[in-house]
Design an enzyme around this catalytic site. Structure first.
Site, PDB file in Angstrom:
ATOM      1  N   GLU A   1      56.607  25.023  53.907  1.00 56.70           N
ATOM      2  CA  GLU A   1      56.881  25.795  55.122  1.00 56.70           C
ATOM      3  C   GLU A   1      55.688  25.818  56.087  1.00 56.70           C
ATOM      4  OE1 GLU A   1      60.324  28.831  53.472  1.00 56.70           O
ATOM      5  OE2 GLU A   1      58.248  29.328  53.021  1.00 56.70           O
TER       6      GLU A   1
ATOM      7  N   ASP B   1      70.531  26.375  52.931  1.00 58.78           N
ATOM      8  CA  ASP B   1      71.659  26.418  51.984  1.00 58.78           C
ATOM      9  C   ASP B   1      72.564  27.587  52.369  1.00 58.78           C
ATOM     10  OD1 ASP B   1      69.104  27.820  50.548  1.00 58.78           O
ATOM     11  OD2 ASP B   1      70.941  28.954  50.203  1.00 58.78           O
TER      12      ASP B   1
HETATM   13  N1  ADE Z   1      65.672  30.953  50.677  1.00 62.43           N
HETATM   14  C1  ADE Z   1      66.409  29.885  51.005  1.00 62.43           C
HETATM   15  N2  ADE Z   1      67.633  29.964  50.451  1.00 62.43           N
HETATM   16  C2  ADE Z   1      67.666  31.110  49.742  1.00 62.43           C
HETATM   17  C3  ADE Z   1      68.637  31.734  48.947  1.00 62.43           C
HETATM   18  N3  ADE Z   1      69.843  31.191  48.747  1.00 62.43           N
HETATM   19  N4  ADE Z   1      68.323  32.916  48.357  1.00 62.43           N
HETATM   20  C4  ADE Z   1      67.111  33.471  48.548  1.00 62.43           C
HETATM   21  N5  ADE Z   1      66.138  32.919  49.287  1.00 62.43           N
HETATM   22  C5  ADE Z   1      66.415  31.745  49.897  1.00 62.43           C
END
Ligand code: ADE
Length: 228
Positions: free
Chosen positions: A12, A196
């Protein structure tokens, strides 16, 4: 002005560090802090490592040891709002710790006595983020981010967070940084790009899209710096 830019994972902040020369590295409390200058401002950059405790420690040190007067968090998040797709950008209007549970004493989920629940991002920094998005033609969603020490990859947990907090995205650091900044009177904003959908595929998607979405958010953050 001294500006802090932080992420949680190396991926990041790496796209930011690549852009700067003459970076001074200092090690404190088992972590590295990178100092440089940009557009006449001092900048301190770090990745905290994952989770609320690490993030709170890093934010506190950036303010106390490096004199950060404003803080921008950049990184990735899981989408809760179905409008959000991989690579989309979110700016938090407010954040909450979704895993705080003292409901046994009659408190609502996410609430801590004498501490509260939602923490709002600095309105001026949120506006700057929106201006930057407009200037570069990025579709930026402003919404609620729910933070917890859990990687959400399960539709039941996801539904709970959406139903309880009306959150648009979830991650593992933002609300702790927000709380530190609020207590220490430091204006802050949290920028995230979606990696995601916090569903059963989230683990695979995160691994596939972490790098590209982290870069999307870091690049956006750099554009914002030009507008501060
Ligand atoms: N960061 C990126 N995706 C995530 C997720 N599904 N749950 C928690 N933190 C995240």
């Amino acid at each position: 002005m001294t500006l802090a830019i932080m992420g949680a994972m190396e991926e990041e902040v790496e796209p930011l560090l690549e852009r700067f020369e003459n970076v001074k590295v200092t090690e404190i409390a088992d972590n590295k802090y990178y100092e440089t200058t940009y557009n006449g401002n001092n900048i301190v950059i770090a990745y905290s490592k994952i989770g609320k405790v690490n993030a709170a420690l890093t934010a506190t040190l950036m303010i106390e040891k490096f004199g950060a007067e404003k803080l921008i968090f950049t990184g990735v998040a899981g989408a809760l709002n179905p409008k959000l797709k991989v690579g989309d950008m979110v700016v938090a209007t407010k954040l909450i710790q979704h895993d705080v549970d003292i409901t046994a004493f009659g408190h609502p989920w996410g609430f801590i006595p004498e501490s509260g629940d939602f923490v709002e991002c600095d309105a001026a920094l949120v506006s700057k983020a929106k201006e930057s998005a407009k200037a570069i033609g990025v579709d930026l969603l402003d919404g609620i981010i729910a933070t917890g020490d859990q990687f959400i990859a399960d539709s039941k947990k996801k539904d709970f967070i959406v139903d309880t907090y009306k959150a648009d995205a979830t991650e593992m650091e933002g609300a702790s940084v927000a709380y530190v900044c609020k207590c220490m009177n430091v204006p802050f904003v949290v920028l995230r790009s979606i990696s995601d959908a916090a569903d059963m595929d989230a683990g695979f998607d995160f691994e596939e899209f972490l790098k590209s979405s982290a870069k999307t958010s870091a690049d956006f953050c750099l554009k914002m710096l030009d507008n501060l």
